[in-house]
Design a protein around this motif. Sequence first.
Motif, mmCIF file in Angstrom:
data_model
loop_
_atom_site.group_PDB
_atom_site.id
_atom_site.type_symbol
_atom_site.label_atom_id
_atom_site.label_comp_id
_atom_site.label_asym_id
_atom_site.label_seq_id
_atom_site.Cartn_x
_atom_site.Cartn_y
_atom_site.Cartn_z
ATOM 1 N N ASN A 177 0.786 -1.130 0.209
ATOM 2 C CA ASN A 177 -0.117 -0.059 0.060
ATOM 3 C C ASN A 177 0.781 1.347 -0.024
ATOM 4 O O ASN A 177 0.363 2.385 0.248
ATOM 5 N N SER A 178 2.169 1.074 -0.064
ATOM 6 C CA SER A 178 3.277 2.437 -0.560
ATOM 7 C C SER A 178 3.151 3.103 0.786
ATOM 8 O O SER A 178 3.130 4.372 0.941
ATOM 9 N N LEU A 179 3.028 2.534 2.010
ATOM 10 C CA LEU A 179 3.008 3.260 3.331
ATOM 11 C C LEU A 179 4.511 3.099 3.634
ATOM 12 O O LEU A 179 4.713 2.795 4.933
ATOM 13 N N PHE A 180 5.775 3.898 3.124
ATOM 14 C CA PHE A 180 7.124 3.684 3.282
ATOM 15 C C PHE A 180 7.389 4.424 4.465
ATOM 16 O O PHE A 180 8.331 4.148 5.303
ATOM 17 N N LYS A 181 6.694 5.629 4.785
ATOM 18 C CA LYS A 181 7.050 6.442 6.103
ATOM 19 C C LYS A 181 6.640 5.674 7.342
ATOM 20 O O LYS A 181 7.285 5.335 8.235
ATOM 21 N N LEU A 182 5.375 4.968 7.450
ATOM 22 C CA LEU A 182 5.303 4.084 8.432
ATOM 23 C C LEU A 182 6.252 2.988 8.639
ATOM 24 O O LEU A 182 6.654 2.875 9.682
ATOM 25 N N GLN A 183 6.562 2.383 7.542
ATOM 26 C CA GLN A 183 7.747 1.397 7.565
ATOM 27 C C GLN A 183 8.894 1.688 8.058
ATOM 28 O O GLN A 183 9.488 1.027 8.812
ATOM 29 N N ALA A 184 9.328 2.713 7.631
ATOM 30 C CA ALA A 184 10.658 3.504 8.229
ATOM 31 C C ALA A 184 10.541 3.841 9.589
ATOM 32 O O ALA A 184 11.414 3.461 10.286
ATOM 33 N N ARG A 185 9.422 4.548 10.033
ATOM 34 C CA ARG A 185 9.270 4.689 11.431
ATOM 35 C C ARG A 185 9.345 3.276 12.345
ATOM 36 O O ARG A 185 10.263 3.405 13.127
ATOM 37 N N TYR A 186 8.657 2.469 11.615
ATOM 38 C CA TYR A 186 8.638 0.954 12.429
ATOM 39 C C TYR A 186 10.047 0.383 12.255
ATOM 40 O O TYR A 186 10.257 -0.041 13.415
ATOM 41 N N VAL A 187 10.691 0.415 11.317
ATOM 42 C CA VAL A 187 12.067 -0.087 11.242
ATOM 43 C C VAL A 187 13.078 0.409 12.111
ATOM 44 O O VAL A 187 13.924 -0.397 12.925
ATOM 45 N N VAL A 188 12.861 1.598 12.331
ATOM 46 C CA VAL A 188 13.932 2.369 13.164
ATOM 47 C C VAL A 188 13.611 2.136 14.714
ATOM 48 O O VAL A 188 14.479 1.935 15.534
ATOM 49 N N GLU A 189 12.334 2.191 14.834
ATOM 50 C CA GLU A 189 11.800 1.805 16.393
ATOM 51 C C GLU A 189 12.189 0.401 16.777
ATOM 52 O O GLU A 189 12.555 0.166 17.820
ATOM 53 N N ARG A 190 12.078 -0.412 15.919
ATOM 54 C CA ARG A 190 12.235 -1.914 16.079
ATOM 55 C C ARG A 190 13.913 -2.223 16.530
ATOM 56 O O ARG A 190 14.271 -3.069 17.410
ATOM 57 N N MET A 191 14.698 -1.694 15.849
ATOM 58 C CA MET A 191 16.004 -1.609 16.074
ATOM 59 C C MET A 191 16.618 -3.358 16.158
ATOM 60 O O MET A 191 17.312 -3.607 16.748
ATOM 61 N N ASP A 192 16.101 -3.887 15.075
ATOM 62 C CA ASP A 192 16.271 -5.257 14.875
ATOM 63 C C ASP A 192 17.146 -5.519 13.717
ATOM 64 O O ASP A 192 16.828 -4.970 12.415
ATOM 65 N N ALA A 193 18.122 -6.169 13.799
ATOM 66 C CA ALA A 193 19.089 -6.422 12.579
ATOM 67 C C ALA A 193 18.759 -7.153 11.586
ATOM 68 O O ALA A 193 18.699 -7.054 10.335
#
Length: 1161
Positions: A406-422
């Motif tokens: 659904n092209s929600l990359f901003k939400l995806q970027a915030r989630y990936v940064v918050e998760r801090m999972d390699a």
Amino acid sequence: MMSQMEGGCPVDYNTITDLFLQRNMIREATAFLLDVLKPNLPEHAFLQTKVLEINLVTFPNVADAILANGMFSHYDRPRIAQLCEKAGLYVRALQHYSELPDIKRVIVNTHAIEPQALVEFFGTLSKEWALECMKDLLLVNLRGNLQIIVQVAKEYCEQLGVEACIKLFEQFKSYEGLYFFLGSYLSSSEDPDIHFKYIEAAAKTGQIKEVERVTRESNFYDPEKTKNFLMEAKLPDARPLINVCDRFGFVHVPDLTHYLYSNNMLRYIEGYVQKVNPGNAPLVVGQLLDDECPEDFIKGLILSVRSLLPVEPLVEECEKRNRLRLLTQFLEHLVSEGSQDVHVHNALGKIIIDSNNNPEHFLTTNPYYDSRVVGKYCEKRDPTLAVVAYRRGQCDDELINVTNKNSLFKLQARYVVERMDADIWAKVLDPENEFRRLLIDQVVSTALPESKSPEQVSAAVKAFMTADLPHELIELLEKIVLQNSAFSGNFKLQNLLILTAIKADPSRVMDYVNRLDNFDGPAVGEVAVEAQLYEEAYAIFKKFNLNVQAVNVLLDNIRDINRAVEFAFRVEEDAVWSQVAKAQLREGLVSDAIESFIRADDATQFLEVIRAAEDGDVYHDLVKYLLMVRQKTKEPKVDSELIYAYAKIDRLGDIEEFILMPNVANLPNVGDRLYDEALYEAAKIIFAFISNWGKLASTLVKLKQFQGAVDAARKANSAKTWKEVCFACVDAEEFRLAQICGLNIIVQVDDLEEVSEYYQNRGCFNELISLMESGLGLERAHMGIFTELGVLYARYRHEKLMEHIKLFSTRLNIPKLIRACDEQQHWKELTYLYIQYDEFDNAATTVMNHSPEAWDHMQFKDIIVKVANVELYYKAVHFYLQEHPDLINDVLNVLALRVDHTRVVDIMRKAGHLRLVKPYMVAVQSNNVSAVNEALNEIYVEEEDYDRLRESIDLHDNFDQIGLAQKIEKHELLEMRRVAAYIYKKAGRWKQSIALSKKDNLYKDAMETASQSGDRELAEELLVYFIEQGKKECFASCLFVCYDLIRPDVVLELAWMNNMIDFAFPYLLQFIREYTGKVDELIKDKIEAMKEVKAKEEEEKDVVMQQNMYAQLLPLALPAPPMPGMGGPGMGGGFSAPPPPMSGMGMPPMPPFGMPPMGSY
């Protein structure tokens, strides 16, 4: 009585029976026939039939009793069967009929037959006949005979076959009979068809409870078939159908629900859900929804089950039919009760999302729902809600997929940064991810600038590094760190920036090092070293005053010792000088390294310094270093090496001063080391100080100070030391000192041989003998000394050997000395030693093999009788025969009890010296050995010693007598020929002996031989010979010598014919007198025998009279029955044999007809 008469009844049984019947005496006739027919014989078949006919017509119960007893077996069975049928005895008729039509005609009379008897009768029929009879009974009276048929089927189902019985009942549509029959067989059968038929029969006979029980308990009926039957049967009670559908899987539950709902059996639906199986309630609800059941009933049904209801399948059933809101009240009720079931909250969340009743609040605050399930439900309805659900449950893959989709990359970027999972970073930054560039842009532009967490930034940076995006990472970090931002002074980010530059762009590292201050200098410096950026690493360590690490870079990586020395002079730190010293030591600059260690005041590396100094032979510098080290530490190694260094530079005085001062040197090891390296003077000082007399003695030996070495060895009192000093003195020809040492060695058994060999190898034989002789007087003198001295005497002083052996024979190791004497060929001494050691075989062998030196007659006699090897006896005989024949008899007399005399005689015979051992043979002839006897007889013949020959023949008969006789029968000497005749006589050759005696006119010998032979013919021939030769006196003598052999008539005839009656008359007188005496004796014996017979007869007569007196007291016996063969009516005349004698009655046997017995002529 008639039946028991001998020879049988004279009147016919049938006639007697007819007589009874003519007078109407039925009972008497029956009793008579039963009595006479007891044997049950085949010839009485007619009578057996008759008695049964009479009673079946008149008294059927009597006939029944007779048949029940089984007395008869040969009567006419068909006839009796008909009469039994007419008499109403249908069971007996059935037992006697053998044709199926007859049996079928009789068996239908069940009203007159006991059921149990009828059932038992069916057991005697074949399968086919039994089924036919059962069919007829059902045809005649189905209701009346059904119980009997069921009983027969139960009793004989195995013989008749269950299938055949079932078909019979089905043929007449007798479900009642089928029900009762299968009821008894059901528990032992696993046949699905039988179980179904039983259910069918029970249902059609109205046995609803039994149908319910079987459907509930049985595991063998076909559920599909049973379900269809029960649905078609439409029983008023639905419990059997419920049992079938519930027990055999979910596939039947919807059918059950539809059936119950269609037939308006709603209470059974409620009962099934509430009581039977609440777990199947979702299937019931689903089917009710399909049947468009009112929602109120469904809601009430769900609420009635409540917590027993499985939520997940219920939600699934409702969701499939888009009727999820139907469960709202039920779910809210569960939540209000505190339910934490994930399925409850999942369903409630789905309802809230569909109703759009503030779903975000529910998704963020509810802790119980399954994020993955609810998020999946939201994807097609609202992707942002799906992101909320996935974020709450950290469903990484699902969130990434929905945001990419659904092209929600901003939400995806915030989630990936918050998760801090390699792992997540690795997935989104994967080069194969087509959305990677879009995500990176959002991370750089939005996510990281918004973040206030250094950890999130650090995780992102690491992810960029892992994804091999160095240039993007460097630009990002420069933007964050070098520009004025919240993370400009961040410790971790500065580290990351430098580390990234080291990896991606090393040219920027030096600039970052100079511009940044708040980073981990030691760690970054180590990374720079690993990346081979040595100047940058040196700058980092120098900037952070890490002087040791900096000098290590200069030494280990840049490899510039001069710069390192300059750096050390600049900083003047002990640790730096220590690192420089170690590097110099590694490069072999030992003197410079020692100076640097002294500057560093570092005593820790003394082991490496000592090793390097010894390798470089710089002991003067080593002394200075070790003196410094002793001030720091008290190590035995240091003090020991200092003493060694003093010794190497020949400063013996310093050694003496040092060991007198307090120290911790390992003096024994130092002394050993000095000794091993030939620094004997220094070693002497050490060993003397520590009182190591053994080592001191060894050291003095090396210094050629033998007297001092002996004194030290005496103090050491060690065998090893004594040997070392002794051997050294022998080598130096100091034999007096060597003997002093040797006396202390040879008292040890293990060291004696070594000393002896050492002396002998150097040719010091006399000195060794002197040493051993001196050792004999020691208190600790042992067998080895005496033995070794004996060996030395054997080798070097033969004249003293025998005396030594005799003096000390009990203290010698004889086997060892035996070997020495054997090697040196001292045979006399060897023989003496063998005797002392009880090896008499070897002693005898030695004497015989070396007789010139070893032989002594008396000694040899003592030896030879003690040997164990028998062959040595005969070897000794050969030996004496060859070398001392004059003493051979003496030896043989000694061996007489041990040798084989035959073998000795053979030896002497082969040697041709048989007469030489005549005394020996005379001495042993008492053993009666053939070879000895023959040898002596041979010698006596040669010597013409007939007296000794006769004596030998008389006393010893074990020889070839005939051979000897043949040999001497022609001897020129008369006595020899007489001996030959004597031998023939002993051998039983009488004729040869007599002939030889007659030839030599030895008539007396001839007469004695004839008498001893016991042969009458020889004696009479000898008489004829004497008559022919005119030897009348010899004739008369022969008559008396051969008296027992010669017949009187022959004597009288010869005397009368040859006119020698006068010479024969004495013989005749003697013969007449002898025979007269014999006749008198015979007459006397005959008279005595007759007297004995007469006395015996008198005694027997007395016994008979006594027996007759007892017989008169007994009663008279009955007359005996006539015997076969005696005269009588119808029998032939003539006399019969007399009766047997009466025994046991005291009477003597009587002759027939009172006649006395006739004697035989």
